[in-house]
Design a protein around this motif. Structure first.
Motif, PDB file in Angstrom:
ATOM      1  N   THR A 129       0.819  -1.213   0.000  1.00  0.00           N
ATOM      2  CA  THR A 129       0.000   0.000   0.000  1.00  0.00           C
ATOM      3  C   THR A 129       0.851   1.260   0.000  1.00  0.00           C
ATOM      4  OG1 THR A 129      -0.121   0.155   2.418  1.00  0.00           O
ATOM      5  CG2 THR A 129      -1.800  -1.194   1.307  1.00  0.00           C
ATOM      6  N   GLY A 130       2.090   1.139   0.450  1.00  0.00           N
ATOM      7  CA  GLY A 130       2.946   2.326   0.554  1.00  0.00           C
ATOM      8  C   GLY A 130       2.667   3.169   1.785  1.00  0.00           C
ATOM      9  N   ASN A 131       1.782   2.697   2.656  1.00  0.00           N
ATOM     10  CA  ASN A 131       1.355   3.525   3.785  1.00  0.00           C
ATOM     11  C   ASN A 131       2.427   3.708   4.858  1.00  0.00           C
ATOM     12  OD1 ASN A 131      -1.119   3.919   2.616  1.00  0.00           O
ATOM     13  ND2 ASN A 131      -2.209   2.453   3.905  1.00  0.00           N
ATOM     14  N   THR A 132       3.355   2.758   4.976  1.00  0.00           N
ATOM     15  CA  THR A 132       4.400   2.907   5.992  1.00  0.00           C
ATOM     16  C   THR A 132       5.290   4.099   5.676  1.00  0.00           C
ATOM     17  OG1 THR A 132       4.387   0.498   6.316  1.00  0.00           O
ATOM     18  CG2 THR A 132       6.244   1.708   7.237  1.00  0.00           C
ATOM     19  N   CYS A 139       5.171  12.269   9.408  1.00  0.00           N
ATOM     20  CA  CYS A 139       5.746  12.565  10.722  1.00  0.00           C
ATOM     21  C   CYS A 139       6.996  13.433  10.610  1.00  0.00           C
ATOM     22  CB  CYS A 139       6.071  11.269  11.459  1.00  0.00           C
ATOM     23  SG  CYS A 139       4.606  10.346  11.973  1.00  0.00           S
ATOM     24  N   ARG A 140       7.838  13.145   9.626  1.00  0.00           N
ATOM     25  CA  ARG A 140       9.049  13.948   9.446  1.00  0.00           C
ATOM     26  C   ARG A 140       8.692  15.362   8.986  1.00  0.00           C
ATOM     27  NH1 ARG A 140      12.571  13.969  11.821  1.00  0.00           N
ATOM     28  NH2 ARG A 140      14.292  14.213  10.354  1.00  0.00           N
ATOM     29  N   GLN A 141       7.659  15.491   8.142  1.00  0.00           N
ATOM     30  CA  GLN A 141       7.204  16.827   7.752  1.00  0.00           C
ATOM     31  C   GLN A 141       6.718  17.606   8.971  1.00  0.00           C
ATOM     32  OE1 GLN A 141       4.481  15.302   4.672  1.00  0.00           O
ATOM     33  NE2 GLN A 141       5.469  16.699   3.218  1.00  0.00           N
ATOM     34  N   LEU A 142       5.964  16.941   9.833  1.00  0.00           N
ATOM     35  CA  LEU A 142       5.473  17.586  11.056  1.00  0.00           C
ATOM     36  C   LEU A 142       6.635  18.067  11.916  1.00  0.00           C
ATOM     37  CD1 LEU A 142       2.657  16.247  13.357  1.00  0.00           C
ATOM     38  CD2 LEU A 142       4.817  17.014  14.317  1.00  0.00           C
ATOM     39  N   GLU A 143       7.620  17.208  12.107  1.00  0.00           N
ATOM     40  CA  GLU A 143       8.749  17.564  12.961  1.00  0.00           C
ATOM     41  C   GLU A 143       9.545  18.726  12.378  1.00  0.00           C
ATOM     42  OE1 GLU A 143       9.415  12.997  14.649  1.00  0.00           O
ATOM     43  OE2 GLU A 143      10.744  13.832  13.114  1.00  0.00           O
ATOM     44  N   GLN A 144       9.837  18.644  11.082  1.00  0.00           N
ATOM     45  CA  GLN A 144      10.682  19.657  10.456  1.00  0.00           C
ATOM     46  C   GLN A 144       9.947  20.986  10.272  1.00  0.00           C
ATOM     47  OE1 GLN A 144      12.475  17.914   6.916  1.00  0.00           O
ATOM     48  NE2 GLN A 144      13.004  16.049   8.052  1.00  0.00           N
ATOM     49  N   ALA A 145       8.677  20.914   9.872  1.00  0.00           N
ATOM     50  CA  ALA A 145       7.913  22.144   9.662  1.00  0.00           C
ATOM     51  C   ALA A 145       7.645  22.857  10.983  1.00  0.00           C
ATOM     52  CB  ALA A 145       6.601  21.832   8.946  1.00  0.00           C
ATOM     53  N   VAL A 171       0.853   7.423  12.506  1.00  0.00           N
ATOM     54  CA  VAL A 171       1.304   8.759  12.912  1.00  0.00           C
ATOM     55  C   VAL A 171       1.164   8.924  14.420  1.00  0.00           C
ATOM     56  CG1 VAL A 171       0.752  11.225  12.776  1.00  0.00           C
ATOM     57  CG2 VAL A 171       0.877   9.859  10.684  1.00  0.00           C
ATOM     58  N   CYS A 172       0.051   8.463  14.976  1.00  0.00           N
ATOM     59  CA  CYS A 172      -0.150   8.556  16.426  1.00  0.00           C
ATOM     60  C   CYS A 172       0.906   7.763  17.188  1.00  0.00           C
ATOM     61  CB  CYS A 172      -1.544   8.066  16.800  1.00  0.00           C
ATOM     62  SG  CYS A 172      -2.888   9.145  16.252  1.00  0.00           S
ATOM     63  N   ARG A 173       1.227   6.576  16.708  1.00  0.00           N
ATOM     64  CA  ARG A 173       2.250   5.757  17.380  1.00  0.00           C
ATOM     65  C   ARG A 173       3.607   6.468  17.353  1.00  0.00           C
ATOM     66  NH1 ARG A 173      -0.261   1.616  13.976  1.00  0.00           N
ATOM     67  NH2 ARG A 173      -1.906   0.661  15.238  1.00  0.00           N
ATOM     68  N   TRP A 174       3.945   7.041  16.206  1.00  0.00           N
ATOM     69  CA  TRP A 174       5.235   7.742  16.078  1.00  0.00           C
ATOM     70  C   TRP A 174       5.277   8.946  17.023  1.00  0.00           C
ATOM     71  CZ3 TRP A 174       9.560   6.900  12.849  1.00  0.00           C
ATOM     72  CH2 TRP A 174      10.497   7.943  12.811  1.00  0.00           C
ATOM     73  N   LEU A 175       4.226   9.751  17.010  1.00  0.00           N
ATOM     74  CA  LEU A 175       4.200  10.936  17.864  1.00  0.00           C
ATOM     75  C   LEU A 175       4.284  10.561  19.338  1.00  0.00           C
ATOM     76  CD1 LEU A 175       1.484  13.083  16.033  1.00  0.00           C
ATOM     77  CD2 LEU A 175       3.974  13.358  15.961  1.00  0.00           C
ATOM     78  N   VAL A 319       6.315   1.426  14.517  1.00  0.00           N
ATOM     79  CA  VAL A 319       7.347   2.463  14.505  1.00  0.00           C
ATOM     80  C   VAL A 319       8.656   1.901  13.947  1.00  0.00           C
ATOM     81  CG1 VAL A 319       8.788   3.928  15.986  1.00  0.00           C
ATOM     82  CG2 VAL A 319       6.314   3.830  16.348  1.00  0.00           C
ATOM     83  N   SER A 320       8.969   0.660  14.276  1.00  0.00           N
ATOM     84  CA  SER A 320      10.222   0.070  13.786  1.00  0.00           C
ATOM     85  C   SER A 320      10.216  -0.058  12.263  1.00  0.00           C
ATOM     86  CB  SER A 320      10.469  -1.294  14.437  1.00  0.00           C
ATOM     87  OG  SER A 320       9.440  -2.212  14.095  1.00  0.00           O
ATOM     88  N   LYS A 321       9.072  -0.383  11.669  1.00  0.00           N
ATOM     89  CA  LYS A 321       9.011  -0.467  10.212  1.00  0.00           C
ATOM     90  C   LYS A 321       9.070   0.924   9.583  1.00  0.00           C
ATOM     91  CE  LYS A 321       7.239  -3.734   7.901  1.00  0.00           C
ATOM     92  NZ  LYS A 321       6.362  -4.682   7.165  1.00  0.00           N
ATOM     93  N   MET A 322       8.509   1.908  10.249  1.00  0.00           N
ATOM     94  CA  MET A 322       8.644   3.283   9.766  1.00  0.00           C
ATOM     95  C   MET A 322      10.105   3.708   9.775  1.00  0.00           C
ATOM     96  SD  MET A 322       5.310   4.906  11.702  1.00  0.00           S
ATOM     97  CE  MET A 322       5.506   6.601  11.144  1.00  0.00           C
TER      98      MET A 322
END
Length: 339
Positions: A129-132, A139-145, A171-175, A319-322
């Motif tokens: 699906t490409g979702n990972t 998440c990286r856009q959120l952090e950097q922006a 995204v929730c798991r990463w945050l 998160v590990s797969k991300m």
């Protein structure tokens, strides 16, 4: 070899693109015609990594349109996705990414139960699906922006709209685990899934859209915009960061305010030019380098030789797969789009 299965954003868009690509028999045709049109391989191209490795890819236009997501036409939508997957497999593709609504249709209608497509028995390990990668890039856009805008995550409230979806839950798991974000607001239609997600995270407040948005310093939008729903910019905090991870990405055209900063979520930019036409079709600002992160996942899996359904099933992204796909993304020259 890898492939990307995509689709256009509307009947009007499809008619215009068909004309531009020389498919005159598709231009000016009604939705009924598009419901019966077969998938087509419309682009062949090469992608080169920063490692100097070069791979070959194909773009498959599924001829699916969002207008088909109605009770009367849903069988046509399902048929479109399955036929496009069968075409990819018959073309001896190692790994194929399902872009846009393709993966959503697959998951929502349990197409894993439809393995036989005419004379092709689908091998789902050939598809992702490409979702990972999309979730990682959001998440990286959120952090950097947020750093660019001077938003301190340790004091910020982040609202995730579409929190129970595949990307939203990731995204929730990463945050929760990779940042020190102060508060999470969880927004989705399915209350049972929201409760399950909150129990998994051990945190987060479940709120409705109208209640959550005025409290948010950052809004991650990874849900479809329901018909008739509008976001009143006057109710939002100023400044506020909005990551538009939906498809099509149209929040930037609906909300105009100098202190509302809207980023196109889930878009990456490659370090080297790619000789394709497909990103011009979907109106990327720099079509030779920019693409959807879900498509980039298919490219990364081919570069790494990971010919498996890396992203598959609902809410299975860890998160590990991300982190794993993120490391490959950096290695091969992709970066989150921040412009």
């Amino acid at each position: 070899m890898f492939a990307l299965i995509g689709h256009l954003t509307s009947l009007k868009h499809a008619q215009a693109v068909a004309h531009a690509l020389g498919y005159s028999e598709y231009a000016n045709q009604s939705l009924d015609f598009w419901c019966s049109a077969p998938p087509q391989i419309v682009d062949n191209f090469h992608v080169t990594s920063l490692t100097r490795q070069t791979i070959e890819g194909k773009y498959i236009e599924s001829c699916f349109l969002p207008e088909m997501l109605t009770n009367r036409r849903i069988k046509a939508a399902i048929r479109k996705i399955l036929n496009a997957m069968a075409l990819a497999q018959k073309s001896d593709i190692n790994i194929t990414a399902l872009g846009g609504f393709s993966s959503i249709v697959f998951e929502e209608f349990n197409l894993k139960n439809n393995k036989q497509v005419r004379n092709v028995e689908l091998e789902f390990k050939r598809f992702t699906t490409g979702n990972t990668h999309t979730a990682y890039i959001v998440c990286r856009q959120l952090e950097q922006a947020s750093a660019q805008l001077g938003i301190d995550l340790s004091r910020a409230t982040v609202a995730v709209c579409g929190a129970t979806g595949d990307i939203g839950s990731a995204v929730c798991r990463w945050l929760d685990r990779k940042t020190n974000v102060a508060e999470l607001l969880l927004i989705a239609r399915n209350q049972k899934r929201l409760q399950t997600l909150r129990e998994e995270l051990g945190r987060g407040r479940i709120l409705g859209l109208e209640e959550a948005l005025p409290q948010a310093d950052i809004i991650v939008w990874v849900a479809s915009m329901p018909k008739g729903v509008e976001i009143d910019p006057e109710i939002l905090k100023k400044p506020v960061l909005v990551i538009d991870g939906g498809y099509p990405k149209n929040l930037g055209t609906k909300i105009k305010h100098p202190d509302i900063h809207i980023f196109k979520g889930g878009i990456v930019e490659h370090s080297l030019d790619i000789n394709w036409k497909i990103m011009e079709i979907v109106n990327m600002d720099i079509p030779s380098r920019q693409m959807f992160a879900c498509f980039a996942e298919g490219i990364l899996l081919e570069f790494e030789g990971w010919h498996t359904n890396f992203s598959w099933g609902r809410n299975q992204i860890t998160v590990s797969k991300m982190e794993q796909i993120g490391q490959a993304s950096i290695k091969h020259g992709f970066r989150p789009l921040l412009g």
